[in-house]
Design a protein around this motif. Structure first.
Motif, PDB file in Angstrom:
ATOM      1  N   ASN A   1      -5.397  -5.730   2.189  1.00  0.00           N
ATOM      2  CA  ASN A   1      -4.304  -5.061   2.575  1.00  0.00           C
ATOM      3  C   ASN A   1      -3.825  -4.425   1.250  1.00  0.00           C
ATOM      4  O   ASN A   1      -2.672  -3.714   1.341  1.00  0.00           O
ATOM      5  N   VAL A   2      -4.700  -4.396   0.205  1.00  0.00           N
ATOM      6  CA  VAL A   2      -4.451  -3.583  -1.033  1.00  0.00           C
ATOM      7  C   VAL A   2      -5.181  -2.324  -1.254  1.00  0.00           C
ATOM      8  O   VAL A   2      -6.166  -2.358  -0.913  1.00  0.00           O
ATOM      9  N   THR A   3      -4.782  -1.311  -1.573  1.00  0.00           N
ATOM     10  CA  THR A   3      -5.304  -0.019  -1.660  1.00  0.00           C
ATOM     11  C   THR A   3      -6.541  -0.275  -2.709  1.00  0.00           C
ATOM     12  O   THR A   3      -6.524  -0.713  -3.785  1.00  0.00           O
ATOM     13  N   SER A   4      -7.650   0.606  -2.557  1.00  0.00           N
ATOM     14  CA  SER A   4      -8.825   0.571  -3.345  1.00  0.00           C
ATOM     15  C   SER A   4      -8.494   0.800  -5.026  1.00  0.00           C
ATOM     16  O   SER A   4      -8.847  -0.120  -5.716  1.00  0.00           O
ATOM     17  N   PRO A   5      -7.643   1.740  -5.282  1.00  0.00           N
ATOM     18  CA  PRO A   5      -7.788   1.972  -6.651  1.00  0.00           C
ATOM     19  C   PRO A   5      -6.666   0.811  -7.464  1.00  0.00           C
ATOM     20  O   PRO A   5      -6.863   0.612  -8.242  1.00  0.00           O
ATOM     21  N   VAL A   6      -5.815   0.024  -6.569  1.00  0.00           N
ATOM     22  CA  VAL A   6      -5.083  -0.884  -7.218  1.00  0.00           C
ATOM     23  C   VAL A   6      -6.090  -2.163  -7.183  1.00  0.00           C
ATOM     24  O   VAL A   6      -5.728  -2.831  -8.158  1.00  0.00           O
TER      25      VAL A   6
ATOM     26  N   PRO B   1       0.786  -1.268   0.062  1.00  0.00           N
ATOM     27  CA  PRO B   1      -0.025  -0.058  -0.106  1.00  0.00           C
ATOM     28  C   PRO B   1       0.702   1.188   0.178  1.00  0.00           C
ATOM     29  O   PRO B   1       0.366   2.256  -0.350  1.00  0.00           O
ATOM     30  N   ARG B   2       2.027   1.117   0.358  1.00  0.00           N
ATOM     31  CA  ARG B   2       2.980   2.315   0.304  1.00  0.00           C
ATOM     32  C   ARG B   2       3.580   2.642  -1.288  1.00  0.00           C
ATOM     33  O   ARG B   2       4.019   3.923  -1.407  1.00  0.00           O
ATOM     34  N   THR B   3       3.205   1.774  -2.121  1.00  0.00           N
ATOM     35  CA  THR B   3       3.758   1.851  -3.551  1.00  0.00           C
ATOM     36  C   THR B   3       2.570   3.158  -4.144  1.00  0.00           C
ATOM     37  O   THR B   3       1.708   2.899  -4.054  1.00  0.00           O
ATOM     38  N   PRO B   4       3.393   4.044  -4.600  1.00  0.00           N
ATOM     39  CA  PRO B   4       2.612   4.982  -5.459  1.00  0.00           C
ATOM     40  C   PRO B   4       1.398   4.323  -6.221  1.00  0.00           C
ATOM     41  O   PRO B   4       1.961   3.680  -7.074  1.00  0.00           O
ATOM     42  N   VAL B   5       0.407   5.033  -6.232  1.00  0.00           N
ATOM     43  CA  VAL B   5      -0.791   4.159  -7.124  1.00  0.00           C
ATOM     44  C   VAL B   5      -0.477   4.368  -8.477  1.00  0.00           C
ATOM     45  O   VAL B   5      -0.669   3.262  -9.133  1.00  0.00           O
ATOM     46  N   MET B   6      -0.031   5.279  -9.021  1.00  0.00           N
ATOM     47  CA  MET B   6       0.404   5.392 -10.368  1.00  0.00           C
ATOM     48  C   MET B   6       1.327   4.196 -10.802  1.00  0.00           C
ATOM     49  O   MET B   6       1.090   3.661 -11.947  1.00  0.00           O
TER      50      MET B   6
END
Length: 372
Positions: A355-360, A328-333
């Motif tokens: 554990n993964v961000t919603s955009p990903v 989740p710390r990896t920039p979304v783009m």
């Protein structure tokens, strides 16, 4: 490439000895240093030529003679203008003789290749001798790079070299963390050159010794552990090293990241200063296993993860790509750009993970739909 010796500059007797078809006994005598009437500089030049002889006995004898030249001959040779190839030969044969190297470094025809070799392998005395000639360094920026990456170069000297290049707008691409080192030096005080090492130089050397000892004792152990809440803490055995690194300036920590041990890099990649953390992950000594560990760590800065994602070498690893997408710390783009590179089974898992961000997760679902 160092230019060959111009035979036309030698005296007729020297040319006769150096010719491949010269009598073998004549060459064997010269290879032992016996050449009556020949000046020391020319005799040394002939010896260097004989080290390439097709006659094994001549070649081996010349090599032994050159490696143990009598002081009168060596001193006499150093007082003349030696060809670049001879200078290079002597520089490699007498690395532990500062007076010899000092005279060789003052030779008007010393080749850049010889300077690069000495800058890479020289001890503290040698690197100090090279570092004082700023005009020559600016003409040969690769020498600055080699000095910086040589552990024997004093830290204070390395700072002055980075400052010299920065002020003269010379980009040192041979230093992986050049951008970070150049940025950091602009905010720091530069110590004046001195005969004796500075306290910062001593700190750098002591840290190196401690780090090497820990490497021997721990054989690649991780430097941090997580508590029950997922927060990282430095392992107790690495605290002395952590504290020494913390006492250093940003420039010093960047150079330790370049030259230090695995344990130092794993400590410094978590540094709160982004320049230091970025330099650590750019270290040429970083291994794929370490990058794999870093890429799945949720306490690592987004800048470090971005550097990993833009390094072609690490993007050859499927494990690293997957870890970056899941972190989740990896920039979304950055993370969403790598989603199409993952296997379908992993995308299904990511699309449902908490554990993964919603955009990903959304990107994983969209890509799965497109594949269907």
């Amino acid at each position: 490439m160092i230019p060959p010796i111009d035979m036309g500059t030698l005296s007729p007797p020297a040319q006769k000895i150096a010719q491949p078809a010269a009598p073998q006994k004549l060459q064997e005598m010269a290879a032992r240093g016996v050449a009556p009437g020949m000046k020391p500089g020319e005799l040394t030049t002939v010896l260097v030529l004989l080290t390439t002889s097709e006659r094994a006995s001549v070649r081996e004898t010349a090599e032994r003679t050159l490696a143990a030249l009598p002081d009168p001959i060596l001193t006499g040779a150093l007082g003349s203008d030696l060809p670049p190839l001879v200078v290079d030969h002597l520089a490699r044969l007498y690395p532990a003789r500062p007076p010899v190297l000092e005279k060789l470094l003052a030779m008007p025809r010393i080749d850049a290749e010889t300077l690069l070799h000495l800058a890479s392998t020289g001890n503290e005395t040698v690197t100090e001798l090279i570092a004082v000639n700023e005009e020559r360094l600016l003409k040969n920026p690769r020498v600055i790079e080699r000095l910086y990456l040589n552990k024997n170069t004093r830290m204070s000297t390395a700072d002055r070299l980075i400052d010299l290049a920065t002020r003269n707008q010379v980009e040192l691409t041979g230093i992986p963390a050049w951008r970070e080192a150049s940025t950091a030096i602009k905010e720091e005080l530069i110590a004046e050159a001195s005969d004796e090492p500075t306290p910062d130089d001593m700190l750098f050397q002591e840290t190196d010794a401690l780090a090497e000892q820990l490497t021997d004792d721990n054989q690649g152990s991780d430097t941090h552990k997580e508590d029950e809440e997922g927060k990282e803490h430095v392992e107790e055995k690495f605290l002395p090293l952590y504290k020494r690194l913390a006492d250093m300036t940003i420039s010093q920590r960047i150079r330790r990241a370049m030259l230090g041990t695995r344990e130092e890099r794993m400590l410094l990649v978590r540094d709160t200063n982004r320049l230091v953390a970025s330099a650590a992950v750019r270290s040429p000594q970083m291994q794929e296993d370490d990058i794999a560990l870093i890429s799945r760590n949720r306490n690592i800065s987004d800048e470090v993860l971005r550097v990993i994602a833009t390094t072609a070498e690490w993007m050859n690893s499927y494990t690293i790509k997957k870890s970056l997408v899941e972190n989740p710390r990896t920039p979304v783009m950055v993370a969403t750009k790598m989603v199409p590179l993952l296997r379908e089974s992993d995308l299904k898992s990511i699309s449902k993970s908490k554990n993964v961000t919603s955009p990903v997760k959304d990107a994983a679902r969209r890509h799965l739909d497109r594949r269907k």
